[in-house]
Design a protein around this motif. Structure first.
Motif, PDB file in Angstrom:
ATOM      1  N   LEU A   1      26.478  29.374  26.270  1.00  0.00           N
ATOM      2  CA  LEU A   1      25.791  29.897  25.272  1.00  0.00           C
ATOM      3  C   LEU A   1      24.745  28.246  24.925  1.00  0.00           C
ATOM      4  O   LEU A   1      23.856  28.816  24.855  1.00  0.00           O
ATOM      5  CB  LEU A   1      26.181  29.880  23.993  1.00  0.00           C
ATOM      6  CG  LEU A   1      27.265  30.995  23.525  1.00  0.00           C
ATOM      7  CD1 LEU A   1      27.762  30.685  22.128  1.00  0.00           C
ATOM      8  CD2 LEU A   1      26.356  32.246  23.304  1.00  0.00           C
ATOM      9  N   PHE A   2      25.755  27.022  25.604  1.00  0.00           N
ATOM     10  CA  PHE A   2      24.987  26.172  25.785  1.00  0.00           C
ATOM     11  C   PHE A   2      23.781  26.121  26.443  1.00  0.00           C
ATOM     12  O   PHE A   2      22.830  25.399  26.362  1.00  0.00           O
ATOM     13  CB  PHE A   2      26.352  25.207  25.911  1.00  0.00           C
ATOM     14  CG  PHE A   2      25.051  23.377  26.626  1.00  0.00           C
ATOM     15  CD1 PHE A   2      25.309  22.672  25.294  1.00  0.00           C
ATOM     16  CD2 PHE A   2      25.008  23.222  27.187  1.00  0.00           C
ATOM     17  CE1 PHE A   2      24.737  20.919  24.904  1.00  0.00           C
ATOM     18  CE2 PHE A   2      24.534  22.078  27.630  1.00  0.00           C
ATOM     19  CZ  PHE A   2      24.176  20.740  26.788  1.00  0.00           C
TER      20      PHE A   2
ATOM     21  N   LEU B   1      21.732  28.257  27.501  1.00  0.00           N
ATOM     22  CA  LEU B   1      21.222  29.849  27.695  1.00  0.00           C
ATOM     23  C   LEU B   1      20.340  29.161  26.265  1.00  0.00           C
ATOM     24  O   LEU B   1      19.439  29.122  26.321  1.00  0.00           O
ATOM     25  CB  LEU B   1      21.745  30.760  26.658  1.00  0.00           C
ATOM     26  CG  LEU B   1      20.675  32.251  26.737  1.00  0.00           C
ATOM     27  CD1 LEU B   1      20.320  32.227  27.618  1.00  0.00           C
ATOM     28  CD2 LEU B   1      21.769  33.195  26.037  1.00  0.00           C
ATOM     29  N   PHE B   2      20.708  27.852  25.718  1.00  0.00           N
ATOM     30  CA  PHE B   2      20.372  27.477  24.382  1.00  0.00           C
ATOM     31  C   PHE B   2      19.022  26.096  24.644  1.00  0.00           C
ATOM     32  O   PHE B   2      17.802  25.888  24.351  1.00  0.00           O
ATOM     33  CB  PHE B   2      21.080  27.029  23.162  1.00  0.00           C
ATOM     34  CG  PHE B   2      20.058  26.009  21.944  1.00  0.00           C
ATOM     35  CD1 PHE B   2      19.402  26.818  21.540  1.00  0.00           C
ATOM     36  CD2 PHE B   2      19.865  24.657  21.459  1.00  0.00           C
ATOM     37  CE1 PHE B   2      19.311  26.082  20.030  1.00  0.00           C
ATOM     38  CE2 PHE B   2      19.338  23.793  20.836  1.00  0.00           C
ATOM     39  CZ  PHE B   2      18.678  24.781  19.971  1.00  0.00           C
ATOM     40  N   PHE B   3      19.348  25.522  25.609  1.00  0.00           N
ATOM     41  CA  PHE B   3      18.928  23.935  25.603  1.00  0.00           C
ATOM     42  C   PHE B   3      17.793  24.746  27.222  1.00  0.00           C
ATOM     43  O   PHE B   3      16.748  23.542  27.286  1.00  0.00           O
ATOM     44  CB  PHE B   3      19.864  22.981  26.693  1.00  0.00           C
ATOM     45  CG  PHE B   3      20.620  21.986  25.067  1.00  0.00           C
ATOM     46  CD1 PHE B   3      19.917  21.263  24.582  1.00  0.00           C
ATOM     47  CD2 PHE B   3      21.700  22.461  25.058  1.00  0.00           C
ATOM     48  CE1 PHE B   3      20.233  20.712  23.312  1.00  0.00           C
ATOM     49  CE2 PHE B   3      21.917  22.081  23.886  1.00  0.00           C
ATOM     50  CZ  PHE B   3      21.931  20.374  23.293  1.00  0.00           C
ATOM     51  N   LYS B   4      17.907  25.808  27.828  1.00  0.00           N
ATOM     52  CA  LYS B   4      16.937  25.896  29.376  1.00  0.00           C
ATOM     53  C   LYS B   4      16.223  24.476  30.016  1.00  0.00           C
ATOM     54  O   LYS B   4      17.260  23.770  30.038  1.00  0.00           O
ATOM     55  CB  LYS B   4      16.257  26.651  28.152  1.00  0.00           C
ATOM     56  CG  LYS B   4      16.047  28.390  27.752  1.00  0.00           C
ATOM     57  CD  LYS B   4      15.079  28.739  26.813  1.00  0.00           C
ATOM     58  CE  LYS B   4      15.935  30.049  26.868  1.00  0.00           C
ATOM     59  NZ  LYS B   4      14.763  31.271  26.013  1.00  0.00           N
TER      60      LYS B   4
ATOM     61  N   SER C   1      16.751  29.604  33.236  1.00  0.00           N
ATOM     62  CA  SER C   1      18.087  29.074  32.862  1.00  0.00           C
ATOM     63  C   SER C   1      19.034  30.296  32.161  1.00  0.00           C
ATOM     64  O   SER C   1      19.724  29.953  31.734  1.00  0.00           O
ATOM     65  CB  SER C   1      17.375  28.060  31.296  1.00  0.00           C
ATOM     66  OG  SER C   1      17.095  29.298  30.904  1.00  0.00           O
TER      67      SER C   1
ATOM     68  N   ALA D   1      22.566  30.025  32.855  1.00  0.00           N
ATOM     69  CA  ALA D   1      23.576  30.938  31.850  1.00  0.00           C
ATOM     70  C   ALA D   1      24.422  32.307  32.808  1.00  0.00           C
ATOM     71  O   ALA D   1      25.667  31.963  32.537  1.00  0.00           O
ATOM     72  CB  ALA D   1      22.728  31.181  30.377  1.00  0.00           C
TER      73      ALA D   1
END
Length: 272
Positions: free
Chosen positions: A137-138, A140-143, A164, A168
């Motif tokens: 999740l980390f 995938l969010f920051f890309k 990304s 992930a």
């Protein structure tokens, strides 16, 4: 390279000193020619382990080699290197669980506890997967934001952002797959896993990646998708092997192996 060599050699030297200089007084009794007794089965097991790990480690190297023939190869390789570097950082966590699985499963089987071995497998896999899911999740969010830790080039950062989701997914799979490999080593399945790695990585993963990358023109994403598919198939197979294993029978097999090199009490109760 010098720092890498030192990082690899210092722990080996430290372990040798620890074993031979008095800290293992109850298990180390000095060098003896008995170490060469029935050596061939140990060599075969070591070769199987080496082949298993080499097939696994060479997989990412092939990914970089195939990417070098793509369009905008410089940017693609830069982005891929950043992704693999991040993946390697996360892999250090999984390798810790890999080592724990090797030791714990082998110890539980060695002392005759099938229930303990099953419990260890379940707990280590679930714990590693939980950590991997949080990191999934980390990342995938920051890309592409993570890319700026490595580079100031916007094109490379955008390429990292494009990759990304695959990064992930790789992190999620790598939170389970190395642990299952550790279980395999602890249970003595190295030869089986070597064949699984060969089939999943090089008969399935690489050809699928080449087809997606070159024929369907997905470039580096296609190659990485193929690699992920191979890893996914490998993980599923290892999960099935672990799930279907008769751990009570595995205890018997382990005790038979131990009896070749150590004194095992014949009347010792086997815990199921």
């Amino acid at each position: 390279m010098v720092s890498t060599c030192l990082a690899l050699w210092i722990p080996n030297i430290g372990q040798l000193i620890y074993i031979t200089c008095g800290w293992c007084s109850t298990t180390w009794e000095g060098f003896t020619f008995l170490a060469f007794k029935d050596l061939w089965p140990v060599i075969k097991l070591s070769l199987s382990s080496g082949i298993m790990l080499c097939l696994q480690l060479w997989y990412n190297t092939i990914l970089i080699l195939l990417t070098g023939n793509m369009k905008n190869a410089e940017i693609q390789i830069d982005a891929l290197s950043i992704c693999l570097n991040i993946n390697g950082w996360e892999m250090m966590i999984s390798l810790g669980f890999f080592a724990a699985a090797c030791v714990r499963v082998a110890n539980e089987l060695g002392k005759g506890s099938a229930k303990g071995a099953k419990f260890a497998v379940n707990m280590i896999v679930l714990t590693s997967f939980a950590i991997g899911f949080i990191l999934f999740l980390f990342f995938l969010f920051f890309k592409e934001k993570l890319a700026y830790v490595f580079t100031s080039n916007m094109d490379v950062a955008n390429a990292v952002g494009d990759l990304s989701p695959l990064l992930a997914l790789s992190i999620l799979l790598n939170s389970v797959q190395p642990v299952l490999s550790g279980v395999a080593i602890g249970a003595g399945w190295q030869s089986t896993v070597a064949y699984v790695n060969l089939g999943c990585y090089y008969i399935i993963g690489v050809p699928v990646g080449v087809v997606l990358g070159h024929i369907f023109h997905l470039q580096v994403k296609g190659i990485w998708i193929g690699m992920l598919f191979g890893t996914l198939v490998q993980t599923i197979i290892l999960l099935i092997i672990s799930y279907k294993t008769d751990w009570d029978n595995q205890v018997t097999v382990t005790r038979n192996h131990l009896s070749k090199w150590a004194k095992v009490e014949p009347d010792r109760e086997i815990v199921s």
